[in-house]
Design an enzyme around this catalytic site. Structure first.
Site, PDB file in Angstrom:
ATOM      1  N   ASP A 443       0.847  -1.246   0.147  1.00  0.00           N
ATOM      2  CA  ASP A 443      -0.106   0.120  -0.120  1.00  0.00           C
ATOM      3  C   ASP A 443       0.999   1.163  -0.031  1.00  0.00           C
ATOM      4  O   ASP A 443       2.013   1.319   0.159  1.00  0.00           O
ATOM      5  CB  ASP A 443      -0.971   0.027   1.213  1.00  0.00           C
ATOM      6  CG  ASP A 443      -2.162   0.481   1.114  1.00  0.00           C
ATOM      7  OD1 ASP A 443      -2.603   1.464  -0.077  1.00  0.00           O
ATOM      8  OD2 ASP A 443      -3.252   0.000   1.668  1.00  0.00           O
ATOM      9  N   ASP A 505     -10.847   2.061  -2.886  1.00  0.00           N
ATOM     10  CA  ASP A 505     -11.528   1.516  -1.622  1.00  0.00           C
ATOM     11  C   ASP A 505     -13.013   1.656  -1.591  1.00  0.00           C
ATOM     12  O   ASP A 505     -13.671   1.125  -0.520  1.00  0.00           O
ATOM     13  CB  ASP A 505     -10.898   2.607  -0.550  1.00  0.00           C
ATOM     14  CG  ASP A 505      -9.666   2.138  -0.058  1.00  0.00           C
ATOM     15  OD1 ASP A 505      -9.050   1.043  -0.367  1.00  0.00           O
ATOM     16  OD2 ASP A 505      -9.028   2.876   0.515  1.00  0.00           O
TER      17      ASP A 505
END
Ligand code: GLA
Length: 702
Positions: A443, A505
């Site tokens: 990430d 997301d």
């Protein structure tokens, strides 16, 4: 002076270049394939009388336009040597075939400015993608500062009309933006330090006869512009955006651009997507050289967030295995002191409170259930509240005297420092060596602000690529997912080191349809992470049925991101059915061609396969406004064949029935036969659907 033409042919694309030995090569054509031997005839200048109020020298668009000799458009190079040598213009050019007919290198020399330029063009006949890159060497005797160096410059035809590019933000990636091209300059820039949610580094352009697409293979700052030029064509440049002072070449030093991938198709945006998919597939570096069927994921993030409890996670693994999950990915929250997003990034060892015996018991439980184990990391980051930062505050990118601006409470590590990348390598290698980890989710949850006392944006990207490469060399079986707050680092550069993107997301299925449409314009579905999330969706608060959520996620690299222990009854059965469908058809989703489009009356569709067998998804987002539904034309089918059409989607248990129609009912049984020519020209009858429903058809030739 001697001159000649160079022609590169793909299957459906041709590029023609006019080469002179004392200047940059001139662009003559890039577009749909020309017949063999269809060369321009006369040289370009012999066809263009000089216009009034113009120089007595005609400077057409070249592969390397620079304003040293009468080019008034955007230059492919902006740079200077303490104010000198700002007006470059090649004085010599040689062309060398790398692969005869498909790949060539042009070496340009500027004896006046003291520069050498190497431009490489490769036209891959399998994908029809033209790959361009440029290297610049300072052959002068003093430093040369580079402000802009295009990866490539390509021509667009005179009748180019529109450009579609993509904007966005966290939770809302790939917002399509349509602009009309005119004589005004069109330009987009990204200065966020990584690829960004805001500016995907690519675009698709519409002209009368064909579409053109390009994307930059780079995970940092970038810029692109399209500019009208005097002969009615446009030039399209794309490259890395440099901060002031970022690239200063000492004598003898070089800079190499990232690659620009460019393609053209007469089959519309779907043709562009198919070409890009083929090129990206060819560039992927899979363990053992081959993509294995994409395993169904369970990701713990939205089901558990930071709330890691070993016993509950073991139960989650049990529930996941029962519904057919194949890879269990332990997301954020597992490492030392990480209880929320205020601390601990950098401290990459298991939290002793949550995992008193480390991660091995959970990882072993997962693998004993027959699933692979994956782990989330965010290596480039550090929280001020962490052991790492307390020990090495100077490792964060910073400028003395300026405030350290946090985002999500975190700072960015200076990846180009050897001690930083060594620390991260050691910590991650320790995890990979001691645990059965098959997969890393990598990430990057913030933009950069500055990149050190002197700008090191490009070094940051290069150092991250180098760390990824070093880990992959040491652990070649491990797959890696690129994530940056969802889709903040989706590009053709990082795919050389990674195997999946987390597209957003936002897992709301309605939002995801548009996000995935944008993603799939440039990237193939097998590397698009797409999950079934909870209902209501955490990012939007909207609720959708299990069938719709699964039907939207199905064609990507499919997964589940919810507390699978809580999925019971009919929803559990429905989810298990979709997982089974995914396993049955994933080869077709992940190897064939893809088409997508919007039909009348609010229908969105996506088809995978070829003219022998097509899997067609139809999504209805809003209620129908027509008494009788429109048909859906399928022009990719063979007009001379008959097809049998069946419905594959499990019957939605929540829907109230519609009155029966015999032909539509037949699709639920033995199948409906229809002629390809009819499906091409008139189309497939659509079943009635309520808003936020999906229908999945299998259309097979005899
Ligand atoms: C980012 C990712 C999410 C999740 C969180 C964890 O937002 O996009 O999927 O991994 O970080 O903090």
């Amino acid at each position: 002076m001697t001159a000649h033409f160079i022609t590169l042919h793909g299957q459906r694309v041709t590029a023609v270049i006019e080469v002179h030995d004392d200047e940059a090569p001139i662009w003559r054509y890039w577009g749909p394939r020309l017949a063999d031997g269809a060369e321009p005839g006369p040289y370009l200048r012999d066809t263009r009388p000089l216009p009034s109020f113009s120089l007595d020298h005609d400077q057409p668009l070249s592969l390397f336009p620079t304003f040293g000799l009468g080019w008034f458009g955007q230059s492919a190079l902006l740079g200077h040597r303490a104010g000198r040598d700002y007006a470059q213009s090649p004085t010599g050019c040689t062309a060398t075939w790398i692969t005869p007919g498909t790949a060539i290198r042009f070496d340009l020399f500027d004896a006046v400015a003291g520069l050498e330029v190497a431009i490489t063009l490769k036209l891959d006949p399998d994908s029809d993608v033209l790959t361009l890159s440029t290297g610049l060497t300072n052959t002068g005797d003093a430093p040369f500062e580079v402000q802009w160096l295009a990866s490539g410059t390509v021509p667009l035809p005179q009748n180019t009309t529109h450009i579609r590019s993509w904007s966005g933000r966290h939770n809302h990636e790939f917002i399509a933006v349509e602009d009309r091209l005119s004589r005004s300059l069109w330009r987009r820039e990204n200065r966020r330090g990584l690829t960004s949610h805001d500016n995907f580094p690519g675009a698709v352009v519409a002209a009368d006869q064909a579409h053109y697409g390009a994307q930059l293979a780079w995970s940092g700052n970038h810029a692109q512009c399209i500019e009208w030029i005097d002969d009615g064509q446009y030039q399209w440049q794309m490259g890395e955006w440099f901060a002031p002072g970022e690239v200063i070449l000492a004598p003898g030093e070089s800079v190499q651009t990232p690659e620009m991938l460019a393609t053209c198709s007469t089959l519309g945006p779907n043709g562009i997507a198919q070409n890009f998919h083929a090129a990206i597939r060819a560039a992927m570096d899979w363990p053992d050289g081959r993509m294995q069927p994409r395993p169904v994921h369970l990701n713990t993030w939205e089901g558990f967030y930071f709330d890691h409890d070993g016993a509950a996670l073991a139960q989650l693994a049990d529930a996941a295995a029962e519904i057919g999950i194949e890879r269990f990915v332990l997301d954020d929250g597992w490492f030392h002191g990480r209880h929320d997003d205020t601390s601990s990034l950098g401290d990459w060892w298991p939290d002793a409170g949550k995992y008193p015996d480390g991660l091995l018991p959970l990882a072993s439980h997962v693998t004993a259930l027959g699933m692979e184990f994956g782990l989330w990391v965010e290596p480039e980051m550090v929280n001020p509240d962490s052991e790492l930062y307390r020990a090495h505050p100077d490792w964060a990118l910073q400028i003395a005297g300026r405030p350290l601006l946090t985002a999500r409470n975190q700072l960015v590590l200076d990846m180009a420092r050897a001690e930083v990348s060594d620390y991260l390598f050691d910590k991650i290698a320790d995890l990979l060596a001691t645990l059965p980890i098959a997969y890393l989710k990598w990430d990057h949850n913030r933009d950069l602000v500055t990149a050190g006392a002197t700008p090191r944006y490009r070094q940051q990207v290069q150092a991250t690529y180098a760390l990824l490469a070093r880990l992959r060399t040491a652990f070649p079986q491990v797959e890696i997912e690129a994530c940056a707050g969802g889709g903040g680092r989706i590009d053709a550069g990082i795919i050389r080191h990674t195997h999946r993107f987390w597209a957003s997301d936002c897992i709301d299925a309605v939002s995801r349809i548009a996000i995935q449409q944008g993603f799939l314009q440039f990237m193939p579905p097998e590397i698009m992470g797409s999950h079934v999330g909870a209902s209501p969706a955490h990012s939007t608060g909207r609720s959708q049925s299990m069938t719709f959520r699964a039907g939207v996620a199905l064609t990507g690299h499919f997964g589940v991101e919810l507390d699978a222990r809580q999925i019971v009854g009919q929803d559990r059965e429905t989810l298990a059915q979709w997982i089974a469908l995914y396993k049955q058809y994933r080869d077709q989703f992940h190897h064939g061609k893809l088409w997508q489009g919007e039909a009348q009356d609010g229908l969105v569709w996506q088809a995978h396969g070829d003219a022998d067998e097509l899997l067609l998804f139809v999504y209805r987002l809003t209620p129908s406004g027509q008494r009788h539904l429109p048909t859906l034309r399928l022009d990719m089918l063979d007009p001379n064949r008959a097809y049998r059409i069946t419905r594959l989607d499990p019957v939605d248990p929540h829907k109230h029935g519609f009155p029966p129609a015999p032909a539509l009912e037949a699709m639920r049984g033995a199948g409906l036969e229809m002629a390809g020519g009819w499906l091409n020209a008139v189309g497939l009858p659509m079943p009635p659907m309520k808003a936020e429903q999906v229908a999945l058809f299998r259309i097979v030739g005899p």
